[in-house]
Design a protein around this motif. Structure first.
Motif: not given
Length: 93
Positions: A33-37, A43-53
């Motif tokens: 999943w990705y989020e944008y401003d 501004i945000h990234y998260k995946d099903s493996s647990g990585e998050e930015n």
């Protein structure tokens, strides 16, 4: 309104600004999943493996900071940049 596009084994979902907001392997083995401003900057990234930015930007659009959480870990790395986009430092949180 969401736009869906199939690309091989991937289902991709886009927002009304054509930003990729969700990607899923058709087998269900991976999702992200990705989020944008409001300026369409990620501004945000998260995946099903647990990585998050997480990402922050200066007014000039250059990256200000990025935090990365490694999959299957509680470790987060923070990268800080100056207004020209040059890396200032990296810390393990």
């Amino acid at each position: 309104m969401w736009n869906y596009k199939e690309s091989g084994a991937l289902l991709k979902e886009y927002d009304s600004n054509n930003n990729l907001i969700h990607i899923e392997h058709i087998s269900g083995i991976f999702e992200a999943w990705y989020e944008y401003d409001d300026k369409n900057r990620k501004i945000h990234y998260k995946d099903s493996s647990g990585e998050e930015n997480w990402y922050e930007y200066y007014d000039n659009g250059k990256l200000k900071s990025a935090r990365y959480k490694i999959a299957d870990s509680k470790t987060i790395y923070q990268y800080n940049y100056d207004e020209n986009g040059v890396l200032k430092n990296c810390t393990k949180l």
